[in-house]
Design an enzyme around this catalytic site. Sequence first.
Site, PDB file in Angstrom:
ATOM      1  N   CYS A  51     114.470  47.161  -6.160  1.00 51.94           N
ATOM      2  CA  CYS A  51     114.397  46.564  -7.444  1.00 51.94           C
ATOM      3  C   CYS A  51     115.801  46.535  -7.929  1.00 51.94           C
ATOM      4  O   CYS A  51     116.476  47.530  -8.091  1.00 51.94           O
ATOM      5  CB  CYS A  51     113.341  47.139  -8.356  1.00 51.94           C
ATOM      6  SG  CYS A  51     113.444  46.327 -10.054  1.00 51.94           S
ATOM      7  N   CYS A  54     115.681  48.829 -11.330  1.00 46.20           N
ATOM      8  CA  CYS A  54     115.471  50.257 -11.451  1.00 46.20           C
ATOM      9  C   CYS A  54     115.897  51.091 -10.042  1.00 46.20           C
ATOM     10  O   CYS A  54     115.423  52.225 -10.158  1.00 46.20           O
ATOM     11  CB  CYS A  54     113.893  50.699 -12.000  1.00 46.20           C
ATOM     12  SG  CYS A  54     112.781  50.131 -10.692  1.00 46.20           S
ATOM     13  N   CYS A  97     107.584  44.677 -10.110  1.00 47.56           N
ATOM     14  CA  CYS A  97     108.028  46.190  -9.487  1.00 47.56           C
ATOM     15  C   CYS A  97     106.951  47.297 -10.267  1.00 47.56           C
ATOM     16  O   CYS A  97     106.879  47.063 -11.495  1.00 47.56           O
ATOM     17  CB  CYS A  97     109.404  46.301 -10.104  1.00 47.56           C
ATOM     18  SG  CYS A  97     109.861  48.335  -9.649  1.00 47.56           S
ATOM     19  N   CYS A 100     109.404  49.531 -13.118  1.00 51.25           N
ATOM     20  CA  CYS A 100     110.023  49.096 -14.243  1.00 51.25           C
ATOM     21  C   CYS A 100     109.183  47.489 -14.679  1.00 51.25           C
ATOM     22  O   CYS A 100     109.460  47.147 -15.830  1.00 51.25           O
ATOM     23  CB  CYS A 100     111.262  48.705 -14.059  1.00 51.25           C
ATOM     24  SG  CYS A 100     111.772  47.328 -13.016  1.00 51.25           S
ATOM     25  N   CYS A 122     107.108  35.673  -2.191  1.00 51.20           N
ATOM     26  CA  CYS A 122     108.207  34.845  -2.326  1.00 51.20           C
ATOM     27  C   CYS A 122     108.870  35.402  -3.639  1.00 51.20           C
ATOM     28  O   CYS A 122     108.370  35.548  -4.840  1.00 51.20           O
ATOM     29  CB  CYS A 122     107.630  33.473  -2.854  1.00 51.20           C
ATOM     30  SG  CYS A 122     108.915  32.106  -3.161  1.00 51.20           S
TER      31      CYS A 122
END
Length: 139
Positions: A51, A54, A97, A100, A122
Amino acid sequence: MADLVTVVKKTEEEWRAVLSPEQFRILRQKGTETPGTEEYDKFFEEGIFSCIGCKTPLYKSTTKFDAGCGWPAFFEGLPGAINRAPDPDGRRTEITCAVCDGHLGHVHKGEGYSTPTDERLCVNSVSINFNPAKPSSIT
């Protein structure tokens, strides 16, 4: 028992300070990048995608495939790293995510890809960062 996840919470101002305007638009405002315009669509190196907000590891490169859709496509995320929730329109499932709550993209099922899950996660390229594999670290 559910996995314990340390949640990252920041104010809008704190997110704006650490993300580019485009990253903020996609991760925090649930935007979508233009297909085929970012770096990870046709990228197939070995490593881990994390991510951008984070740094949480999200996907192994071994789960990435060429779906021809203009965005990076994965058939599964790392265990406990991705949350799924129905979009308000009821037509799609959003992926975020787990740490976060950053918007990553959407999951599509039953499109006939020859993957173990028959799913296409996607993902917006600007919502992830690639970390190259160290020798013998990807299985």
